[in-house]
Scaffold this active site. Structure first.
Site, PDB file in Angstrom:
ATOM      1  CB  SER A  69     -11.102  27.178 -73.842  1.00 44.20           C
ATOM      2  OG  SER A  69      -9.961  27.773 -73.746  1.00 44.20           O
ATOM      3  CG  ASP A  70      -9.187  24.443 -79.660  1.00 36.68           C
ATOM      4  OD1 ASP A  70      -9.716  23.219 -79.222  1.00 36.68           O
ATOM      5  OD2 ASP A  70      -8.342  24.356 -80.093  1.00 36.68           O
ATOM      6  CD  GLN A  71      -3.031  25.633 -74.671  1.00 37.02           C
ATOM      7  OE1 GLN A  71      -2.507  24.538 -73.983  1.00 37.02           O
ATOM      8  NE2 GLN A  71      -2.728  26.459 -73.790  1.00 37.02           N
TER       9      GLN A  71
END
Length: 194
Positions: A69-71
């Site tokens: 996951s990355d944001q």
């Protein structure tokens, strides 16, 4: 088929979120280059990085479900990272004052046994109130969110900064869209809460 679940992250926040739906999993630090490519949109950036994080564990975990996951946070179309210190946090919150900012969270689930990758981007909007300098200072002194994109923690006192929140999953704002993740895990016959 029940795979051992792996979280490709060193984020304390993502670990805490994943514990809500799966109490037992392992973690590793994917240690990838997170630099954006020229002209890469925020959506494409987080999708690529989420997939790269999940793929970083394919050799170490050959028969597992690996979550990446990355944001990123965008204010007026510009990507804003983690502030790192008080001065940068003040700048970020002043820029967000009275604005609607967007968080893009990339989510990837890689089955290292079947080599199947599922990925998506979840979007969440945060509308900020007009923030006074004194409120910004009081908030930063209390919460010190210097390792959080956008310089706030929505799950904490950051709620005083907001006019509205728009999105399907409040967990997405913290860094892991659990509602969408549960659907991906069930599609791989993974038993939630196990």
């Amino acid at each position: 088929m029940k795979n051992r679940l792996i979280l490709a992250s060193s984020s304390v926040y993502r670990k805490q979120l994943l514990e809500k739906v799966c109490p037992t999993f392992d973690c590793f630090n994917p240690d990838i280059d997170e630099s954006p490519k020229p002209k890469e949109t925020p959506e494409l950036l987080v999708l690529r990085l989420a997939e790269q994080k999940a793929l970083a564990g394919k050799t170490q975990f050959p028969k597992n479900l690996i979550i990446g996951s990355d944001q990123v946070c965008c204010i007026n179309g510009e990507i804003v990272g983690k502030p790192g210190n008080h001065q940068n946090a003040v700048k970020q919150l002043k820029a967000a004052s009275g604005q609607a900012i967007t968080f893009y969270t990339g989510l990837a689930l890689y089955n290292s046994e079947t080599k199947q990758m599922q990925s998506l981007v979840d979007t969440f909007e945060v509308g900020f109130r007009e923030l006074s300098d004194s409120l910004i200072e009081r908030y930063l002194q209390i919460e010190q969110p210097y390792n959080c994109a956008g310089s706030f923690k929505s799950e904490g006192s950051g709620i005083v900064l907001f006019k509205h929140l728009k999105g399907d999953d409040p967990n997405s704002l913290i860094g892991l869209p659990l509602i969408r993740l549960c659907g991906l895990l069930e599609s791989q016959d993974f038993e939630l809460l196990s």
